[in-house]
Structure formats: structure tokens, C-alpha cells
Scaffold this motif. Structure first.
Motif, PDB file in Angstrom:
ATOM      1  N   VAL A 419       0.840  -1.203   0.000  1.00  0.00           N
ATOM      2  CA  VAL A 419       0.000   0.000   0.000  1.00  0.00           C
ATOM      3  C   VAL A 419       0.872   1.249   0.000  1.00  0.00           C
ATOM      4  CG1 VAL A 419      -1.645   1.345   1.370  1.00  0.00           C
ATOM      5  CG2 VAL A 419      -1.985  -1.122   1.054  1.00  0.00           C
ATOM      6  N   GLU A 420       1.979   1.221   0.739  1.00  0.00           N
ATOM      7  CA  GLU A 420       2.888   2.366   0.779  1.00  0.00           C
ATOM      8  C   GLU A 420       3.517   2.602  -0.588  1.00  0.00           C
ATOM      9  OE1 GLU A 420       4.652   5.685   1.921  1.00  0.00           O
ATOM     10  OE2 GLU A 420       3.195   4.553   3.119  1.00  0.00           O
ATOM     11  N   LYS A 421       3.902   1.541  -1.286  1.00  0.00           N
ATOM     12  CA  LYS A 421       4.470   1.702  -2.631  1.00  0.00           C
ATOM     13  C   LYS A 421       3.435   2.300  -3.586  1.00  0.00           C
ATOM     14  CE  LYS A 421       7.956  -1.966  -2.435  1.00  0.00           C
ATOM     15  NZ  LYS A 421       9.105  -1.051  -2.616  1.00  0.00           N
ATOM     16  N   LEU A 422       2.203   1.825  -3.494  1.00  0.00           N
ATOM     17  CA  LEU A 422       1.135   2.362  -4.334  1.00  0.00           C
ATOM     18  C   LEU A 422       0.884   3.833  -4.011  1.00  0.00           C
ATOM     19  CD1 LEU A 422      -1.427  -0.599  -4.220  1.00  0.00           C
ATOM     20  CD2 LEU A 422       0.005   0.057  -6.162  1.00  0.00           C
ATOM     21  N   ARG A 423       0.821   4.139  -2.715  1.00  0.00           N
ATOM     22  CA  ARG A 423       0.541   5.506  -2.280  1.00  0.00           C
ATOM     23  C   ARG A 423       1.607   6.466  -2.785  1.00  0.00           C
ATOM     24  NH1 ARG A 423       0.859   5.425   3.648  1.00  0.00           N
ATOM     25  NH2 ARG A 423      -1.230   4.523   3.583  1.00  0.00           N
ATOM     26  N   THR A 424       2.855   6.062  -2.714  1.00  0.00           N
ATOM     27  CA  THR A 424       3.951   6.924  -3.184  1.00  0.00           C
ATOM     28  C   THR A 424       3.812   7.241  -4.661  1.00  0.00           C
ATOM     29  OG1 THR A 424       5.415   5.967  -1.512  1.00  0.00           O
ATOM     30  CG2 THR A 424       6.457   7.110  -3.354  1.00  0.00           C
ATOM     31  N   ALA A 425       3.252   6.305  -5.422  1.00  0.00           N
ATOM     32  CA  ALA A 425       3.069   6.510  -6.860  1.00  0.00           C
ATOM     33  C   ALA A 425       1.739   7.166  -7.198  1.00  0.00           C
ATOM     34  CB  ALA A 425       3.174   5.172  -7.583  1.00  0.00           C
ATOM     35  N   GLY A 426       0.939   7.487  -6.177  1.00  0.00           N
ATOM     36  CA  GLY A 426      -0.341   8.145  -6.416  1.00  0.00           C
ATOM     37  C   GLY A 426      -1.486   7.197  -6.671  1.00  0.00           C
ATOM     38  N   ILE A 427      -1.269   5.880  -6.489  1.00  0.00           N
ATOM     39  CA  ILE A 427      -2.331   4.897  -6.700  1.00  0.00           C
ATOM     40  C   ILE A 427      -2.963   4.574  -5.349  1.00  0.00           C
ATOM     41  CG2 ILE A 427      -2.870   2.556  -7.461  1.00  0.00           C
ATOM     42  CD1 ILE A 427      -0.507   2.716  -9.375  1.00  0.00           C
ATOM     43  N   PRO A 428      -4.231   4.893  -5.164  1.00  0.00           N
ATOM     44  CA  PRO A 428      -4.866   4.610  -3.868  1.00  0.00           C
ATOM     45  C   PRO A 428      -5.269   3.147  -3.744  1.00  0.00           C
ATOM     46  CG  PRO A 428      -6.433   5.688  -5.329  1.00  0.00           C
ATOM     47  CD  PRO A 428      -5.126   5.629  -6.082  1.00  0.00           C
ATOM     48  N   ASN A 429      -5.287   2.671  -2.523  1.00  0.00           N
ATOM     49  CA  ASN A 429      -5.712   1.298  -2.238  1.00  0.00           C
ATOM     50  C   ASN A 429      -6.852   1.342  -1.227  1.00  0.00           C
ATOM     51  OD1 ASN A 429      -5.077  -1.772  -2.328  1.00  0.00           O
ATOM     52  ND2 ASN A 429      -5.257  -1.294  -0.143  1.00  0.00           N
ATOM     53  N   TYR A 430      -7.838   0.481  -1.421  1.00  0.00           N
ATOM     54  CA  TYR A 430      -8.995   0.407  -0.539  1.00  0.00           C
ATOM     55  C   TYR A 430      -9.276  -1.053  -0.210  1.00  0.00           C
ATOM     56  CZ  TYR A 430      -9.527   4.912  -2.894  1.00  0.00           C
ATOM     57  OH  TYR A 430      -9.303   6.156  -3.433  1.00  0.00           O
ATOM     58  N   PHE A 431      -9.524  -1.329   1.039  1.00  0.00           N
ATOM     59  CA  PHE A 431      -9.845  -2.710   1.408  1.00  0.00           C
ATOM     60  C   PHE A 431     -11.129  -3.173   0.713  1.00  0.00           C
ATOM     61  CE2 PHE A 431     -12.225  -5.709   4.021  1.00  0.00           C
ATOM     62  CZ  PHE A 431     -11.304  -6.749   4.116  1.00  0.00           C
ATOM     63  N   ASP A 432     -12.106  -2.296   0.656  1.00  0.00           N
ATOM     64  CA  ASP A 432     -13.408  -2.637   0.077  1.00  0.00           C
ATOM     65  C   ASP A 432     -13.396  -2.325  -1.425  1.00  0.00           C
ATOM     66  OD1 ASP A 432     -16.050  -2.845  -0.721  1.00  0.00           O
ATOM     67  OD2 ASP A 432     -16.857  -1.771   1.003  1.00  0.00           O
ATOM     68  N   PRO A 433     -13.656  -3.292  -2.299  1.00  0.00           N
ATOM     69  CA  PRO A 433     -13.677  -3.013  -3.738  1.00  0.00           C
ATOM     70  C   PRO A 433     -14.680  -1.929  -4.130  1.00  0.00           C
ATOM     71  CG  PRO A 433     -13.648  -5.383  -3.361  1.00  0.00           C
ATOM     72  CD  PRO A 433     -13.846  -4.737  -2.018  1.00  0.00           C
ATOM     73  N   ALA A 434     -15.796  -1.840  -3.396  1.00  0.00           N
ATOM     74  CA  ALA A 434     -16.792  -0.811  -3.710  1.00  0.00           C
ATOM     75  C   ALA A 434     -16.215   0.583  -3.511  1.00  0.00           C
ATOM     76  CB  ALA A 434     -18.041  -1.006  -2.851  1.00  0.00           C
ATOM     77  N   ARG A 435     -15.383   0.761  -2.490  1.00  0.00           N
ATOM     78  CA  ARG A 435     -14.749   2.060  -2.278  1.00  0.00           C
ATOM     79  C   ARG A 435     -13.779   2.390  -3.410  1.00  0.00           C
ATOM     80  NH1 ARG A 435     -12.031   1.818   3.395  1.00  0.00           N
ATOM     81  NH2 ARG A 435     -11.251   3.838   2.694  1.00  0.00           N
ATOM     82  N   ALA A 436     -13.084   1.379  -3.908  1.00  0.00           N
ATOM     83  CA  ALA A 436     -12.181   1.603  -5.040  1.00  0.00           C
ATOM     84  C   ALA A 436     -12.971   2.090  -6.259  1.00  0.00           C
ATOM     85  CB  ALA A 436     -11.429   0.313  -5.371  1.00  0.00           C
ATOM     86  N   VAL A 437     -14.116   1.454  -6.499  1.00  0.00           N
ATOM     87  CA  VAL A 437     -14.955   1.865  -7.621  1.00  0.00           C
ATOM     88  C   VAL A 437     -15.477   3.284  -7.414  1.00  0.00           C
ATOM     89  CG1 VAL A 437     -17.142   1.417  -8.806  1.00  0.00           C
ATOM     90  CG2 VAL A 437     -15.612  -0.480  -8.263  1.00  0.00           C
ATOM     91  N   ASP A 438     -15.894   3.588  -6.194  1.00  0.00           N
ATOM     92  CA  ASP A 438     -16.406   4.933  -5.914  1.00  0.00           C
ATOM     93  C   ASP A 438     -15.350   6.003  -6.182  1.00  0.00           C
ATOM     94  OD1 ASP A 438     -18.861   3.943  -5.227  1.00  0.00           O
ATOM     95  OD2 ASP A 438     -18.515   4.013  -3.056  1.00  0.00           O
ATOM     96  N   SER A 439     -14.095   5.692  -5.898  1.00  0.00           N
ATOM     97  CA  SER A 439     -13.039   6.676  -6.151  1.00  0.00           C
ATOM     98  C   SER A 439     -12.858   6.901  -7.648  1.00  0.00           C
ATOM     99  CB  SER A 439     -11.725   6.241  -5.500  1.00  0.00           C
ATOM    100  OG  SER A 439     -11.166   5.121  -6.174  1.00  0.00           O
TER     101      SER A 439
END
Length: 698
Positions: A419-439
């Protein structure tokens, strides 16, 4: 008001009311400014030094320019202290002190004095009754909160100081950073509109977030936000839902268009993304601050777990997004690189034994498809998949394609390095797939906002003097509720009405009826009798030979029903064939914050039952009026569903605009209904009108 750079990035800050007393606000602010890149001075006439800072009797005694004064003195002396600071040349003031309008009449009076001083010296003043302000680029924490924000590109305003402290504590754990943070407090001078403008011009602010309980001036906010959101996303949580719209109103529109509906309409027109929760607000911010906008709404889902993949697919169905349809080349690639048991259609299931290579090859193939504009990557932990390696691969793939990718790496502590590697690159991570879709949905909605082309509302050639005369006649009669006697208002603004007149003698009614082909409609005209049909005050299909008697019967019914009612006469009106058109409603209700709200929907007697309506803040442009037609469920009826003859939709669109102009020109009109506005194949006509007027504004 000018630039707010001196507020957020001052060179010298004075804490007025500085003290070393344990537990005091003055001490907390002084301590929080310890890391500030600029100079800090303490002001307290009763001390020589505080916490190692030399103390000055007042700001003028500092002898050097002070860019920002943070005032934490008791409320009884706050106003003169602010005046002294202004006279010393300070242009930016944060009044942390409470005890103003939030405390009652005396406090409100004190706040009025504060506003007067700010206006006299043209101060940029935040508060009173606020937490303070922060700027991470100069390490300025001019608040009494417990911690400093992490640096970032999000600027955040809140009407609640406590909300800021809670958010900053939570955001630190989430790795969310901020550029500017401001506690709005009572908004005596600077409010949400000022900060939306400021951050819209700030190249270091990528996203503007807000927690709002109210908007000071809805029209000003709409104008500022509309300009800002063309380039910079603005997302808010709006709380403080009121029951103002539920109070009894004299029009259908007033009953439907309450304060909450005004915010919905105003924020949508302004291009502001409204979040239903704090989680949704910051989920959106993560995507908006780190990812490009998608070219379309078409999304690919790639997963190693069928269930979470279905959850993501369901969320897409609930959003404004759509599942992308893969091209033949993409499907061929999937057939080559994925096992037979994998699902190659959207959502793509690479199955549970997928390696990082298989997973990322599938993501790469999906993003290579021209039909795909963004992707959701959903993964459950397995023994054969290293999340950290997957994160590194996703960063590379996203960078290569330049399309937004959001992740849902579902797990606990084992996901943290990934998650930290993704965050540094600007890619958000969400535990819930629905939250990922909402973003991703927030990104797509922002894209549509940036694609909007704002069109100035049309100004029609109207007879304003004739309209004014009708309203002035009402004022002279001391009437604030008008009915069909005000049909001339619509005629003056080019809104077609049936032929007819209001007369006060039965013989005149006969004369009017003789000039109308066929039977007529007759209605009692009285400002004291609003629901005329309930008392038998309306007669339909009256033949010429019966008009005289019908007149006398209507007047008798009204008098018997309400002996003290003012009877202005009877309206004799051409009959409109309701079966030949669709009954709609166009109305207006004036909101305290946003001004006139224009409503459109299915009309007639069912308007409040079906509530098939939509709203816009006036003035309404042609594209906005067209959107209003498209938004109601009854739109197919107007356009000719099931063999119906299409109605004059363009006439309805023009009527919405003309009514919008009428209520913009005359702020005295508080509520107005045209119900029904009959939309037929050959045009639209306003059959009935009802309005409420504030005669004091005429």
C-alpha cells in the motif's frame, strides 16, 4: 479581498494573547509555531517574555512588519486588539477567540463590530471562534490542535475545528497530506467562497476539500466554484440538513424545494462533488490528487478472486461508470496468457493461483484496450502472490499507460508495504472493492465537470414594466398571494397563456366568453382562496349561454365559504385540451442561501405525490434547462413514448428560461407555480399560476 498568500505563507506571525499558562490556547499556538520557517513574535502587555519569545505590548511595538496576527485574547477586548493590529499594518488576522455570534445577541453585536473593523481596514480575517490555520509548505501550524498535518497537495476547510483535529489524526495514519488547512469558525469575513477562489488559483493545490454546515452566499459560492472546478476538483461533505423545506408552503414548489434540495442543486451546478461521508470525501481525494482523469466511463476489473470481483462489478452498476467491452485483440491476448478456467470477459478473473506476472500481464492487456479508460485491480492474499511485488508491477503498468488505476489489495498488515508503494506513486488502495470503484467514479464525474461548457443564460425581450405594474397593483391591494389575476406576469415575459380575462361583472364575463371559440373555464379570483377547486370555485366547459349564471354561482360559493374573503372577480379562460398534451409544472421557490430555485417536473394534481421533479438555481441557461427535461422520469412522455405525439420540448425549455428570468428580475417573488404547464405538439401554455410576493421588496 485579494490574495491570501500573507495568510497562509506569512514571513512573520504575531500571537496576540501569548502565554505560558499550562492548558491555555495562547500557549498551544505559540508552541505549535515552533517549527515555523518564518519569525514568531509574542504579544502580551503583561509579560516580558513567553516560552523564550520576547513579549511586546502590542503589534505596533514589534517594529517590524507583521504579516499575520493570531488573536487569542478574551472576547471583550478582541475587537480593539484587531483594530490595533490593523492600524499597525497587519492585513491578515485569525481570531481564534470564541464568544461572538455563536453565543447570542451580545456576541452577535460584538461580531458586527469585528466585521466593521475588517471592512474599514480591508482585512483578511478568519474566524472568530475557530481553531486557526495551517500551511505545510512553510511548516506553519497557527492552530491549537494537537498535531501538524502531513505535507501534501490537498487544501482543506472546515466549519468545525474539532472535525479538523480528528481528520488530521486519522489522515496521518492513512498517509494523506495537506497543503493548507483552515478552520472557518463563524465566517465573519472570509468564508468558503474566498478559499475556493484562493485554492483554485493555487498551483500547489490539486484538490479542495471542505466540511460545510452552511454556505454564506450561495450565488457567490456557485460562481466561484464553477470557475475553480474547471481545473481543480472541489469535494465537500455538507451536514446540517434542516427542516426548512418541510415547513408548510403556499406552493407545490415550496413544499418540494427545501433547503437541502437547494444545496443539492447548487453544488451540482457549481461542479462540486458532494460526498455522503468523511470516508467517501477522502477516498475521492486520494484518487483526485494522484491520478489522471479517465477519457470515458468504461472500466476494466481484474481480480484473482471471483467474489470480490463481483462486488466491484455491482459497485460499477450502482455508479455512473460502466463495464468496458473488450476488443477482439484483447480477448485473444487473454486467451493466450490466462488459464482455460479463467474468465476473460469483464470482470477478468485470473483465478486464485495467479502469479504477479500473470496478474500484471492481464492488467496490461486490459489497459492496452482502447475501450478501457480505467481499471480496478482487486486481489485477495494467496500463498503464491507477493503483494509488494504486485504493487511495484502495478505502478509500472499504470505509468506506462497513463490511465487511472485503483487497487483493492484486501488484507491487513501484510498489505502495508504494498500500500505504501502504491501511495507513493499516487495509486490509492482500498480494502473494500466498492470504495475503489467509488473513487474512480469521482474521477469520472470530475472529468464531466471539466468538459462542461458554461453558457450564459439567455436574456429575452420582455415587458418588465407591465410585470412591475401587476406586482404594484398587488401591493396597493395589500395582497401577497396572487393567483390567476397575475396571469399577465406570464404574458409580459413571453410565456403563452390561454385567451381570457379577469372580470368583475357577469355581463363582462359574457362578453369575454363570446370572443372565445367554444366553451370556457371559469375560476373564482380571490387571494384568500388558494385551493379553488376544493370549494367548487372552478367550472369547466361552460357554454356561452350559461356564463352569466356561472359567474354569480361562483361568487356565491366563495362568499358562503369565506364571507370575509376579498373577491376580485372571475377569470374567464379558453379551455385547454389536457388530453392533447402532458401536464408539467414549472415553479420557483426562493432559498435563503442560493436565491431562486427553478423546479420542473410532471405536473397536475400528482406533483407532490410522484415528486418527479428536478431543480436548478436561477438564472437557468439553455443547456441547464435541457438537462432538467432529461432528468425527470416523465421525459419519455414529452418526447413521444409509446406512440404519443411528441410535445414541444423546445417550448418547455424556453419557458423554464423565461420564468427563471422573471424571478431573477423580481426578487420580491418568493414562490411561484405554473401548474399545469401543458406541453402539447403545437406549443406550451400556462393554464394556471399561483405566487407569493414580498410586497416590502417592491
Amino acid at each position: 479581498m485579494g490574495t491570501l498568500s500573507g495568510l497562509f505563507a506569512p514571513e512573520r506571525v504575531a500571537v496576540v494573547g501569548a502565554t505560558d499558562r499550562e492548558g491555555s490556547v495562547g500557549r498551544a499556538i505559540l508552541e505549535n509555531l515552533g517549527a515555523f520557517d518564518g519569525d514568531v513574535v509574542a504579544v502580551n502587555p503583561n509579560r516580558e517574555d513567553v516560552l523564550g519569545y520576547r513579549c511586546y505590548a502590542d503589534v505596533a511595538s514589534v517594529g517590524e512588519p507583521v504579516d499575520l496576527a493570531v488573536v487569542v485574547v478574551p472576547p471583550s477586548i478582541a475587537v480593539p486588539v484587531v483594530r490595533e493590529a490593523a492600524e499597525a499594518g497587519v492585513e491578515n488576522v485569525v481570531v481564534v477567540t470564541a464568544g461572538f455570534s455563536e453565543t447570542g445577541a451580545d456576541g452577535a453585536s460584538r461580531e458586527g463590530e469585528l466585521k466593521a473593523v475588517a471592512a474599514e481596514y480591508d482585512l483578511n480575517l478568519v474566524g472568530p471562534n475557530c481553531l486557526g490555520v495551517m500551511n505545510t509548505t512553510v511548516d506553519m501550524n497557527a492552530t491549537f490542535g494537537p498535531e501538524m498535518a502531513l505535507p501534501g497537495s490537498v487544501s482543506f476547510m472546515s466549519q468545525s475545528g474539532a472535525f479538523i483535529t480528528a481528520v488530521l489524526d486519522w489522515a496521518a495514519d492513512q498517509g494523506i497530506g495537506f497543503k493548507d488547512v483552515v478552520s472557518l469558525g463563524n465566517k465573519a469575513v472570509l468564508d468558503e467562497t474566498d478559499f475556493v477562489r484562493e485554492w483554485g488559483d493555487d498551483p500547489d493545490t490539486d484538490v479542495v476539500l471542505g466540511y460545510l454546515e452552511s454556505v454564506q452566499d450561495g450565488q457567490e459560492f456557485l460562481e466561484a466554484a464553477r470557475e475553480t472546478t474547471r481545473e481543480t476538483p472541489v469535494a465537500v461533505v455538507k451536514s446540517g440538513r434542516t427542516d426548512a423545506g418541510a415547513k408548510a408552503a403556499s406552493s407545490h414548489t415550496g413544499a418540494i424545494a427545501g433547503s437541502e434540495a437547494a444545496y443539492e442543486a447548487g453544488l451540482e451546478q457549481a461542479g462540486v462533488l458532494r460526498a455522503d461521508s468523511v470516508q467517501e470525501l477522502f477516498d475521492s481525494a486520494r484518487a483526485l490528487s494522484g491520478l489522471p482523469l479517465p477519457d470515458s466511463d468504461d472500466v476494466a476489473v481484474v481480480t484473482n478472486a471471483g467474489g470480490p470481483g463481483v462486488m466491484a462489478t455491482d459497485a460499477i452498476g450502482d455508479s455512473t461508470l460502466s463495464l468496458a467491452s473488450f476488443g477482439d485483440d484483447t480477448l485473444d491476448t487473454f486467451r493466450e496468457v490466462l488459464p482455460e478456467e479463467a474468465n476473460i470477459y469483464n470482470p477478468v478473473d485470473v483465478i486464485g493461483d495467479a502469479s504477479v506476472e500473470r496478474f500484471t500481464t492481464a492488467v496490461d492487456a486490459a489497459l492496452s484496450d482502447p475501450n478501457v479508460s480505467s481499471a480496478v485491480v482487486v486481489s485477495a492474499p494467496t500463498a503464491v502472490l507477493d503483494f509488494e511485488e504486485l504493487a511495484e508491477a502495478l505502478v509500472d503498468v499504470q505509468a506506462e499507460h497513463g490511465k487511472p488505476v485503483v487497487a483493492s489489495l484486501m488484507g491487513g498488515s501484510r498489505t502495508e508495504p504494498a500500500v505504501e508503494k502504491l501511495r507513493t506513486a499516487g495509486i490509492p488502495n482500498y480494502f473494500d472493492p466498492a470504495r475503489a470503484v467509488d473513487s474512480l467514479d469521482a474521477l469520472a464525474r470530475q472529468r464531466r465537470i471539466t468538459e462542461r461548457e458554461y453558457v450564459e443564460p439567455t436574456t429575452f425581450d420582455v415587458d418588465r414594466e407591465a410585470a412591475r405594474d401587476i406586482l404594484m397593483d398587488a401591493k396597493e391591494r395589500d395582497d401577497n398571494r396572487l393567483g390567476v389575476e397575475a396571469m399577465g406576469l406570464l404574458d409580459a415575459y413571453g410565456i403563452e397563456t390561454p385567451a381570457g380575462e379577469v372580470v368583475d361583472e357577469p355581463a363582462d364575463a359574457v362578453t369575454v366568453a363570446e370572443n372565445i371559440d367554444g366553451p370556457v373555464v371559469m375560476k373564482i379570483v380571490s387571494p384568500d382562496i388558494l385551493h379553488k377547486s376544493d370549494i367548487g370555485g372552478v367550472k369547466v366547459g361552460v357554454a356561452n349561454e350559461n356564463v352569466y349564471d356561472a359567474y354569480e354561482d361562483l361568487v356565491a360559493r366563495a362568499t358562503n365559504y369565506q364571507p370575509d374573503a376579498t373577491i376580485l372577480g372571475v377569470q374567464v379562460q379558453e379551455m385547454v385540451d389536457l388530453d392533447d398534451g402532458t401536464e408539467t409544472i414549472v415553479g420557483v421557490n426562493r432559498d435563503p442561501q442560493f436565491g431562486p430555485l427553478v423546479l420542473f417536473g410532471l405536473g397536475g394534481i400528482f406533483v407532490e405525490v410522484l415528486e418527479d421533479t428536478t431543480l436548478r438555481v436561477a438564472p437557468v441557461s439553455e443547456p441547464e434547462a435541457r438537462e432538467m427535461i432529461d432528468e425527470v422520469k416523465a421525459a419519455p412522455l414529452l418526447r413521444g413514448a409509446r406512440g404519443r405525439t411528441p410535445a414541444d420540448v423546445e417550448g418547455v425549455i424556453e419557458t423554464i428560461q423565461r420564468l427563471s428570468q422573471l424571478v431573477t428580475d423580481f426578487p420580491a417573488i418568493l414562490e411561484l407555480d405554473i401548474n399545469p404547464l401543458v406541453a402539447g405538439p403545437d406549443g406550451v401554455r400556462a393554464v394556471d399560476v399561483r405566487l407569493t410576493v414580498d410586497t416590502d421588496q417592491l
